[in-house]
Design an enzyme around this catalytic site. Structure first.
Site, PDB file in Angstrom:
ATOM      1  NE  ARG A 169     -27.361  38.760 -26.555  1.00  0.00           N
ATOM      2  CZ  ARG A 169     -26.066  38.957 -26.321  1.00  0.00           C
ATOM      3  NH1 ARG A 169     -25.680  39.487 -25.186  1.00  0.00           N
ATOM      4  NH2 ARG A 169     -25.155  38.604 -27.208  1.00  0.00           N
TER       5      ARG A 169
ATOM      6  CG  ASP B 162     -14.243  35.774 -16.971  1.00  0.00           C
ATOM      7  OD1 ASP B 162     -14.004  35.281 -15.859  1.00  0.00           O
ATOM      8  OD2 ASP B 162     -14.246  35.098 -18.009  1.00  0.00           O
TER       9      ASP B 162
ATOM     10  CD  GLU C 273     -17.595  44.808 -19.937  1.00  0.00           C
ATOM     11  OE1 GLU C 273     -18.691  44.285 -20.229  1.00  0.00           O
ATOM     12  OE2 GLU C 273     -16.517  44.384 -20.372  1.00  0.00           O
ATOM     13  CG  ASP C 274     -21.745  41.885 -19.914  1.00  0.00           C
ATOM     14  OD1 ASP C 274     -20.543  42.222 -19.772  1.00  0.00           O
ATOM     15  OD2 ASP C 274     -22.124  41.120 -20.821  1.00  0.00           O
TER      16      ASP C 274
ATOM     17  CG  PHE D 145     -20.793  30.675 -19.038  1.00  0.00           C
ATOM     18  CD1 PHE D 145     -19.750  31.425 -19.554  1.00  0.00           C
ATOM     19  CD2 PHE D 145     -22.024  30.721 -19.682  1.00  0.00           C
ATOM     20  CE1 PHE D 145     -19.915  32.206 -20.689  1.00  0.00           C
ATOM     21  CE2 PHE D 145     -22.212  31.498 -20.821  1.00  0.00           C
ATOM     22  CZ  PHE D 145     -21.145  32.238 -21.322  1.00  0.00           C
TER      23      PHE D 145
HETATM   24  P1  5GP Z   1     -12.872  39.330 -19.686  1.00  0.00           P
HETATM   25  O1  5GP Z   1     -12.063  40.057 -20.714  1.00  0.00           O
HETATM   26  O2  5GP Z   1     -13.013  40.085 -18.402  1.00  0.00           O
HETATM   27  O3  5GP Z   1     -12.341  37.928 -19.473  1.00  0.00           O
HETATM   28  O4  5GP Z   1     -14.287  39.076 -20.317  1.00  0.00           O
HETATM   29  C1  5GP Z   1     -15.286  40.032 -20.324  1.00  0.00           C
HETATM   30  C2  5GP Z   1     -16.408  39.586 -21.234  1.00  0.00           C
HETATM   31  O5  5GP Z   1     -16.535  38.159 -21.251  1.00  0.00           O
HETATM   32  C3  5GP Z   1     -17.744  40.089 -20.742  1.00  0.00           C
HETATM   33  O6  5GP Z   1     -18.039  41.360 -21.255  1.00  0.00           O
HETATM   34  C4  5GP Z   1     -18.694  39.023 -21.263  1.00  0.00           C
HETATM   35  O7  5GP Z   1     -19.103  39.341 -22.569  1.00  0.00           O
HETATM   36  C5  5GP Z   1     -17.878  37.767 -21.307  1.00  0.00           C
HETATM   37  N1  5GP Z   1     -18.131  36.865 -20.162  1.00  0.00           N
HETATM   38  C6  5GP Z   1     -17.292  36.582 -19.143  1.00  0.00           C
HETATM   39  N2  5GP Z   1     -17.851  35.736 -18.273  1.00  0.00           N
HETATM   40  C7  5GP Z   1     -19.091  35.468 -18.744  1.00  0.00           C
HETATM   41  C8  5GP Z   1     -20.179  34.669 -18.262  1.00  0.00           C
HETATM   42  O8  5GP Z   1     -20.144  34.012 -17.212  1.00  0.00           O
HETATM   43  N3  5GP Z   1     -21.308  34.674 -19.029  1.00  0.00           N
HETATM   44  C9  5GP Z   1     -21.415  35.365 -20.199  1.00  0.00           C
HETATM   45  N4  5GP Z   1     -22.557  35.286 -20.862  1.00  0.00           N
HETATM   46  N5  5GP Z   1     -20.403  36.141 -20.669  1.00  0.00           N
HETATM   47  C10 5GP Z   1     -19.264  36.187 -19.948  1.00  0.00           C
END
Ligand code: 5GP
Length: 184
Positions: free
Chosen positions: A159, A97, A93-94, A146
């Site tokens: 990206r 959150d 995963e990148d 963010f």
């Molecule tokens: P979660 O389900 O954990 O809330 O969200 C995961 C996904 O949200 C990540 O795979 C990513 O695509 C997106 N995401 C969450 N925070 C960020 C952020 O700070 N920047 C970006 N570009 N994407 C985010």
């Protein structure tokens, strides 16, 4: 835009994670599962730093209604192309959150009977965590900002940046709100 993690620091950390993945998998051929599209640069760099045979596949999960806010309702929009029963699977995963997306992927994969299921995440935005999901390999913990770069986008931009940077509220306001129809 404020640089949070320099390119050299990312490279050093990805190298360490790659070595750890190799030493944690002395037998078998691990399957890295990248979560499109934010994982692509991390995935490519990680592969180059795992000095044992491994395979790759990709999935795509839609979780955001708007590009900077989580809807908290993940949905698999592209599934794996292979069977993971009995495999050593590592989700790549990148960023984690709230943890909703990762929790959803773990549940989905665990039902398919892998031998092991681990998670590698470049970024851990721990202050925002709502679901207690385990992460085996964390690149960096970051604050509640963010971020873009190193595969992560805002409205499909940024990206390509070799570093991770945080956008200010003004920069987020200035960008067009991108509606997610596919992957995050
Ligand atoms: P979660 O389900 O954990 O809330 O969200 C995961 C996904 O949200 C990540 O795979 C990513 O695509 C997106 N995401 C969450 N925070 C960020 C952020 O700070 N920047 C970006 N570009 N994407 C985010």
């Amino acid at each position: 835009m404020e640089v949070l993690i320099a390119s050299e620091d990312i490279q050093r950390r990805v190298c360490e994670i790659g070595k750890r993945i190799a030493s944690d998998h002395p037998v078998g051929i691990p399957l890295l599962v990248g979560v499109l599209r934010g994982c692509v640069i991390f995935m490519a760099d990680l592969m180059k730093n795992i000095p044992i045979p491994h395979e790759i596949d990709f999935i795509s999960v839609s979780s955001y209604e708007l590009s900077s806010q989580s809807s908290g309702k993940p949905r698999l929009v592209k599934d794996l192309g292979c069977d993971i029963k009995g495999r050593d699977v590592i989700i790549v995963e990148d960023i984690v959150d709230t943890g909703h997306t990762l929790e959803f992927m773990r549940q989905t994969f665990l039902e398919r009977g892998p031998r092991s299921l681990k998670v590698a995440a470049l970024l851990d935005k721990r202050p925002r965590r709502l679901r207690p999901v385990p992460i085996d390999y964390v690149g960096f913990e970051i604050p509640d900002r963010f971020v873009v770069g190193y595969g992560l986008d805002y409205a499909e931009r940024f990206r390509h940046l070799p570093y991770v940077a945080a956008l200010s509220p003004e920069e987020l306001d200035a960008e067009p709100a991108a509606r997610t129809v596919g992957a995050t």
